[in-house]
Design a protein around this motif. Structure first.
Motif, PDB file in Angstrom:
ATOM      1  N   LEU A 449       0.753  -1.344   0.084  1.00 62.73           N
ATOM      2  CA  LEU A 449       0.152  -0.071  -0.006  1.00 62.73           C
ATOM      3  C   LEU A 449       0.945   1.207  -0.206  1.00 62.73           C
ATOM      4  N   LEU A 450       1.707   0.860   0.897  1.00 59.35           N
ATOM      5  CA  LEU A 450       3.066   2.332   0.718  1.00 59.35           C
ATOM      6  C   LEU A 450       3.580   3.123  -0.400  1.00 59.35           C
ATOM      7  N   ASN A 451       3.942   1.275  -1.064  1.00 56.40           N
ATOM      8  CA  ASN A 451       4.459   1.804  -2.295  1.00 56.40           C
ATOM      9  C   ASN A 451       3.739   1.882  -3.587  1.00 56.40           C
ATOM     10  N   LEU A 452       2.446   2.225  -3.130  1.00 53.68           N
ATOM     11  CA  LEU A 452       1.237   3.068  -4.130  1.00 53.68           C
ATOM     12  C   LEU A 452       1.535   4.812  -3.818  1.00 53.68           C
ATOM     13  N   GLY A 453       1.856   4.967  -3.226  1.00 57.50           N
ATOM     14  CA  GLY A 453       1.964   6.434  -2.757  1.00 57.50           C
ATOM     15  C   GLY A 453       3.047   6.618  -2.777  1.00 57.50           C
ATOM     16  N   ARG A 454       4.151   6.034  -2.658  1.00 57.14           N
ATOM     17  CA  ARG A 454       5.455   6.075  -2.460  1.00 57.14           C
ATOM     18  C   ARG A 454       6.903   5.761  -3.670  1.00 57.14           C
ATOM     19  N   LYS A 455       7.583   7.545  -4.041  1.00 55.80           N
ATOM     20  CA  LYS A 455       8.033   6.996  -5.068  1.00 55.80           C
ATOM     21  C   LYS A 455       9.337   5.898  -5.060  1.00 55.80           C
ATOM     22  N   ASN A 456      10.288   6.536  -3.973  1.00 57.84           N
ATOM     23  CA  ASN A 456      11.139   5.771  -3.190  1.00 57.84           C
ATOM     24  C   ASN A 456      10.542   4.451  -3.135  1.00 57.84           C
ATOM     25  N   LYS A 457      10.407   3.548  -3.489  1.00 55.29           N
ATOM     26  CA  LYS A 457       9.760   2.479  -3.207  1.00 55.29           C
ATOM     27  C   LYS A 457      10.618   1.682  -2.052  1.00 55.29           C
ATOM     28  N   ILE A 458      10.030   1.101  -1.686  1.00 57.37           N
ATOM     29  CA  ILE A 458      10.259   0.208  -0.240  1.00 57.37           C
ATOM     30  C   ILE A 458      10.699  -1.139  -1.361  1.00 57.37           C
ATOM     31  N   GLY A 459      11.764  -1.390  -1.364  1.00 57.26           N
ATOM     32  CA  GLY A 459      12.106  -2.940  -2.221  1.00 57.26           C
ATOM     33  C   GLY A 459      11.719  -4.309  -1.818  1.00 57.26           C
ATOM     34  N   SER A 460      11.648  -5.256  -2.497  1.00 60.29           N
ATOM     35  CA  SER A 460      11.517  -6.394  -1.313  1.00 60.29           C
ATOM     36  C   SER A 460      12.208  -7.082  -0.805  1.00 60.29           C
ATOM     37  N   ASN A 461      14.179  -6.597  -1.112  1.00 60.77           N
ATOM     38  CA  ASN A 461      14.760  -6.380  -0.088  1.00 60.77           C
ATOM     39  C   ASN A 461      14.827  -5.800   1.107  1.00 60.77           C
ATOM     40  N   PHE A 462      13.829  -5.594   1.061  1.00 64.53           N
ATOM     41  CA  PHE A 462      13.857  -4.235   2.223  1.00 64.53           C
ATOM     42  C   PHE A 462      12.578  -5.251   3.297  1.00 64.53           C
ATOM     43  N   GLN A 463      11.768  -5.125   2.927  1.00 68.70           N
ATOM     44  CA  GLN A 463      10.966  -5.548   3.224  1.00 68.70           C
ATOM     45  C   GLN A 463      10.918  -6.686   3.286  1.00 68.70           C
ATOM     46  N   HIS A 464      11.723  -7.550   3.293  1.00 66.19           N
ATOM     47  CA  HIS A 464      12.543  -9.299   3.602  1.00 66.19           C
ATOM     48  C   HIS A 464      13.487  -8.895   4.735  1.00 66.19           C
ATOM     49  N   VAL A 465      14.019  -8.665   4.993  1.00 65.84           N
ATOM     50  CA  VAL A 465      14.735  -7.656   5.987  1.00 65.84           C
ATOM     51  C   VAL A 465      14.325  -6.814   7.271  1.00 65.84           C
ATOM     52  N   MET A 466      13.165  -5.796   6.799  1.00 66.10           N
ATOM     53  CA  MET A 466      11.909  -5.722   8.295  1.00 66.10           C
ATOM     54  C   MET A 466      11.481  -6.767   8.371  1.00 66.10           C
ATOM     55  N   MET A 467      11.001  -7.811   7.626  1.00 68.55           N
ATOM     56  CA  MET A 467      10.183  -8.977   8.613  1.00 68.55           C
ATOM     57  C   MET A 467      11.498 -10.191   8.971  1.00 68.55           C
ATOM     58  N   PHE A 468      12.327 -10.092   8.255  1.00 67.74           N
ATOM     59  CA  PHE A 468      13.206 -11.143   9.467  1.00 67.74           C
ATOM     60  C   PHE A 468      13.760 -10.224  10.435  1.00 67.74           C
ATOM     61  N   ALA A 469      13.580  -9.034  10.583  1.00 72.26           N
ATOM     62  CA  ALA A 469      14.679  -8.169  12.230  1.00 72.26           C
ATOM     63  C   ALA A 469      13.644  -8.098  12.764  1.00 72.26           C
ATOM     64  N   GLY A 470      12.383  -8.881  12.981  1.00 62.51           N
ATOM     65  CA  GLY A 470      11.734  -7.707  13.833  1.00 62.51           C
ATOM     66  C   GLY A 470      12.309  -8.345  14.818  1.00 62.51           C
ATOM     67  N   LEU A 471      12.871  -8.256  15.593  1.00 66.33           N
ATOM     68  CA  LEU A 471      13.709  -9.199  16.849  1.00 66.33           C
ATOM     69  C   LEU A 471      12.394  -8.555  18.698  1.00 66.33           C
ATOM     70  N   ARG A 472      12.374  -9.431  18.988  1.00 61.50           N
ATOM     71  CA  ARG A 472      11.828  -9.076  20.284  1.00 61.50           C
ATOM     72  C   ARG A 472      12.413  -8.635  21.929  1.00 61.50           C
TER      73      ARG A 472
END
Lengths: 714, 714
Positions: A449-472
């Motif tokens: 959804l954010l990428n629809l509005g963002r010109k500076n897209k959040i790449g899929s590699n960024f998304q994977h890292v954010m997914m992986f690095a969500g430590l508790r």
């Protein structure tokens, strides 16, 4: 005998709201020697104190050991285990020793006395032979298992009051996060960060809650559930495990100098995350209708809960900002800066009082402290003397470091010292799946959804890292240990502990390989990131700016024209920016230093840039460097945007592009090829003169602890 | 129901020595709703937490107010009331408001339950409907008076646990005193300081004890005594009011730059004083034979008490020094200095662990912390990186400031919030006379005796000032509030409070006029004091040195030849000083930096001077100045004493004379004529070359907080 005769008769209607004072009348045998009693009581108190000291000493030793090992790791450039993971391991070892190695001798006297009472008030008054002793509630104790009482007591002793985490250990961590926020990158990605932190956390909580509810229903069906576990409990669990930890991953990001946008997204999300999770979990309590045991879905309660969430969050935010603003005003108008010690003390006390004030007003202290930290960094920091700037940043850095390592080593210890663990394999497996799904439901759809509005897209590699690095981490732990009274809460606590261990060790340790695998740029100097080298391409650049910074732009202009001049010594004098009718007030509120700034001198580190719509004029663009002797070297370059041939918007963007405080450029060991460059890069045309040291008003007051050149001699 | 069935049967013989675990069985009515109970308990705990936050907030606000007023006073150059006196006044005001202005609404529920028990264990386990709640003993509560229960509770809530003073507030104050000790002047007057601190405090305690015993006997005769007051109580009172406070007077001395010898005597006495008083007061407990209520004189118990005193004092001293030495070794051999944050954290934790270790070993933590501070300043400080040196000194300065002001404002508050005051006019008058006599019996006879041995006499004006400026402060208060269980202790506490108020306000405020009246030199630069300008007069100077520094000389040589090289990077390499047989060990223990020192480079601030008997050689006399960029500017002047035509003894004395870290020479407002110059002054002949920057190994690591040029822009 000192008894209030009619106090028992007052059947109060407000039984559960106001604090209660219970009086126990314990009639003692009067024949005993009073002096002997006194001595005995004193001896026992002494012994208890000795024991407390020894327990605290264990933790201090643990921390010392952790520090030495951290040094060794840094020295030997070993980086697969972060210091927080290390602290946990040491905690674990000590926990094992205390649990299985140490046995308290059995020659203690246990006197069991019978007494009939049906409440557990926070304060007990015990009347022994006419003398009153006050007792305070420490918490519930599990004595269900056939365990050794003495050992239990020792283990209970090393178990801290959970409130210690909320009232002593978390505030400095959260304040430091706010105080050291890299505001420039934070604000450029503000929209996305807010989306992840608010919507994302709520989504994650509900997804986890629903998955867990399914899991619990399954467990009930197969007879694996040993107690009640309601839907609200599931939601509560979802809220507490949705808080991601800003500590471990960001330390790694910082060392590797990961792409600044990824850094900003992760940092912003995980910091606000904590605030959202804490408020969310407490408002789930309000969701449960008082006295109602059905724990079923109820739309009214749901809306009420949402109202509580919004009220508490915004109230805490306002309170934190208010205290920050007050500190800024005090430091601006008192010239306290002549006495750095007083100034630092004031700064510390005001920041702490935010927390207490919020707690006293039934708001959330941690949220208030976060926004107080941000306000302090943005306004107050500019008013402080250079000495106090150093002192405050070093003080909070130290407090943060100690608190963080204490929490993580305590986590390790709790796995063995906590006595009411409920490890349920089905629940644990369910929880791991739920946490994974919840994180995925947060990151991927929102990124889309954010990428629809963002010109500076959040790449899929960024998304994977954010997914992986969500430590508790710390917040999840603190929230789960806060209440371990019921079976459901105990099971949650045990499971949470495992989730924290797993994410810190596996995900934390795997972050560096993950970055390399995902081809994320590392070794990025924060002044050269992708979105900043697009200045010459007018349309492109304006779009980027508009897209990423529009809520920020309005705010920025207001802040710069009115708030900064009002609250700090920097900026244009209010006399120039306020309408003429406010003249006397403006003169009264503008410090003499602000006038000086307009002319030649500026005595603090903040550099200003004011944009008037048509013909932009830049005020005092000054870099001040202080050397050891305390003299100021000032470079003052009065500039006019028109002479540079750029519009005000370009000026703003340039301002965003340059002028982070100088960062030490270090060699990194891991520079990877970019498979997926996010933007076409265009080189920046050289400015007419030698590049002026533009400085960003939102730049962080100090480079973070890890960019300290001494600390990074790895 | 979780009860240990046979625990009541174990009639232990060690009843009073080991900690006890009492279990109360409080059988509740099971009919009530458990969920409701949970919610209610949670609400009550929340409310209690809210109240606690509000109470703490009061103190934070008080401190903030104090800081702002201190600034105003400094800004307006108002100096008749010191900040500590100010903090007390604010505390008093808040105490009055809480006592008389605030009334808690009466709609609370007081449930009185009856139960029969005859002990007050430190930990209570209360069994409510099968769930165990742990309660901890907070202390005895006075409910004798017909007071409002709710108000009582509120006042009790703002009353801190006395142990907070000993475990949280005093350690940083005492550590800071040790860490910032001006060791050069301290060691020069070591003999006199020890005499005043040990013998003086013991004399004072006994004199006060005897006078008070007379007073109490008189009170008993005229029927003014409302309870027991034994001879041991009198001695205890003597011990606690004999501790003079180093805070207020020395701040004034520092600002006025009073004669350094007077400063050293007062500082050394009042710091060691505290340590002596705390150990003395606790060993008076051991004087009282167990189970004996006669409280009469007993020679055996007296000797035992003295043994306890010596044992505890020397044990604590050894422990403090040991931790300091360990920290020095760790910082020397780990190169932790590359990471200032880790280093500072380690330093802080090790220093704190001293306190805990001492308490856990049944020693006195405060004494251990004092000597740990001195050791840290003497050895560890030299190993720290410049960044950590700044950080540690600023950290402890801040902690000291906050703790000090907290204690003093709390004192003010206690006058009204404490509920068991016993103000007895006769006792109070007696106490004031006793304190006066005790101080006189300490100062005048000891000064007379010391002057027999001293060449540099302690003038009568010095004696009068020491007599007058013996303020009572934090330690006296903390010792007296520690136990307020009996009538005697309550009367002591109330009287002590008045003594503290009187001495801080009257004696503290009167110190400046007193100095002027007594014609004490002020505005003295510590490098130009009387005993230092007598170098050319050989005999005179050697006598002065011998007289004032003989225990120090032996120690100094040992320290400089073996300890400093072993524990720090400075000094001559051990390979040069140890006998040849220890060669391998010496090589192993000498850091590479020490070898560098021998040659060209020295990377820390400590400057060394080694004296060999015949032909003295001076090692690396180096001043290092660090500028903001982190580069070191090193001036290295290899010097030989023989080339300067002075003997090794003269070199030592010169070393004592020069080279305190540079002090900013400020204008003082009060320079008085000297009626009584203590020594004939002879001018120092200029050294052959331009005066080398001799540096004293015992110089304080940092000029004290008040000589900070920024702080003193008065």
């Amino acid at each position: 005998m000192g008894l209030k005769p009619n106090s028992a008769l007052k059947a109060s209607k407000t039984l559960f709201v106001l604090p209660s004072l219970f009086t126990f009348l314990l009639v003692g045998s009067q024949g005993e020697n009073t002096a002997m009693d006194n001595v005995a009581t004193e001896r026992r108190a002494e012994e208890s104190h000795r024991q407390d000291s020894a327990n605290l000493l264990i933790f201090i030793m643990l921390l010392t050991l952790t520090i030495l090992t951290i040094w060794l790791f840094k020295h030997r450039r070993f980086r697969f285990l972060h210091e927080t993971g290390l602290a946990m391991i040491y905690g674990l070892l000590v926990g094992v020793i205390l649990r299985f190695g140490v046995h308290v001798p059995r020659n203690m006297n246990n006197v069991t006395m019978n007494c009939s009472v049906n409440a557990s008030p926070p304060t007990l008054l015990v009347n022994v032979s006419g003398r009153f002793y006050e007792y305070t509630l420490k918490g519930e104790v599990s004595t269900v298992k056939g365990h050794d009482v003495q050992d239990d007591e020792m283990l209970r002793k090393v178990t801290f009051d959970p409130e210690v985490f909320f009232n002593i250990l978390l505030p400095p961590i959260i304040f430091h996060a706010g105080y050291s926020l890299k505001r420039r990158h934070f604000f450029r990605n503000l929209g996305s960060i807010l989306a992840y932190a608010f919507m994302g956390t709520v989504i994650s909580s509900f997804v986890i809650g629903l998955v867990m509810y399914g899991c619990v229903t399954l467990m009930k069906a197969v007879g694996q559930l040993g107690g009640d576990f309601f839907f609200t409990d599931c939601l509560f669990f979802g809220a507490i495990v949705s808080a991601t930890d800003p500590v471990t991953v960001l330390a790694i990001f910082n060392e590797l100098k990961v792409d600044v946008d990824l850094y900003a997204l992760m940092f912003g999300e995980s910091v606000l995350n904590d605030a959202v999770a804490i408020v969310l979990s407490s408002s789930i309590g309000a969701y449960q209708p008082a006295g109602d045991n059905s724990h079923t879905f109820d739309a009214t309660a749901m809306i009420k809960s949402f109202g509580v969430f919004l009220g508490v969050f915004s109230g805490s935010l306002a309170l934190g900002v208010a205290t920050g603003v007050m500190t800024a005003l005090v430091t601006k108008f008192t010239k306290l800066r002549d006495f750095p010690l007083l100034e630092t003390a004031l700064f510390f006390l005001m920041s702490w009082s935010t927390f207490l004030l919020a707690e006293a007003c039934e708001m959330t202290g941690v949220v208030a402290v976060l926004f107080c930290g941000m306000t302090q960094a943005h306004y107050t920091f500019n008013n402080l003397s250079p000495d106090s700037q150093d002192r405050t940043k070093q003080l909070f850095e130290l407090l943060n470091f100690l608190a963080e390592n204490f929490i993580f080593s305590y986590m390790g210890l709790t796995l063995f010292s906590f006595q009411s663990h409920v490890f349920n394999p089905l629940f644990i497996i369910g929880a791991f799946i739920a946490v994974f799904l919840g994180r995925a439901a947060n990151i991927y759809p929102l990124s889309f959804l954010l990428n629809l509005g963002r010109k500076n897209k959040i790449g899929s590699n960024f998304q994977h890292v954010m997914m992986f690095a969500g430590l508790r981490g710390a917040m999840t732990f603190a929230l789960s240990i806060r209440d371990t009274a019921t079976y459901a809460r105990q099971m949650m606590f045990s499971t949470t502990l495992l989730i924290v261990f797993f994410t810190v060790w596996v995900c934390g340790g795997g972050t560096t390989p993950m970055l390399s695998f995902m081809s994320i740029r590392v070794g990025v100097d924060s002044d050269q990131d992708s979105s900043q080298v697009t200045v010459s391409d007018g349309t492109q650049h304006r779009n980027t700016k508009h897209e990423s910074a529009w809520p920020f732009r309005i705010w920025y202009n207001f802040d710069n024209t009115y708030l900064k001049p009002l609250l700090t010594h920097s900026g244009p004098p209010l006399t120039a920016t306020l309408p003429a009718c406010c003249g006397p007030l403006a003169r009264c509120l503008t410090s003499t230093q602000a006038y000086e700034n307009e002319g030649h001198q500026q005595n603090d580190d903040s550099d200003e840039l004011v944009l008037n719509d048509g013909n932009a004029t830049m005020y005092g663009d000054v870099t001040v460097s202080t050397d050891a002797s305390g003299t100021f070297t000032t470079n003052h370059k009065p500039l006019s945007a028109s002479t540079m041939g750029i519009t005000s918007e370009e000026a703003l963007d340039q301002e965003l592009a340059f002028g982070e405080h100088e960062l030490v450029i270090r060699g990194t060991r891991l520079v990877l090829p970019m498979d997926d460059p996010p933007e076409p890069t265009v080189t920046l045309p050289p400015p007419p003169t030698s590049p002026p040291p533009f400085s960003d008003p939102f730049s962080d007051p100090f480079s973070d602890p890890f960019s300290d050149p001494r600390r990074n001699r790895l």
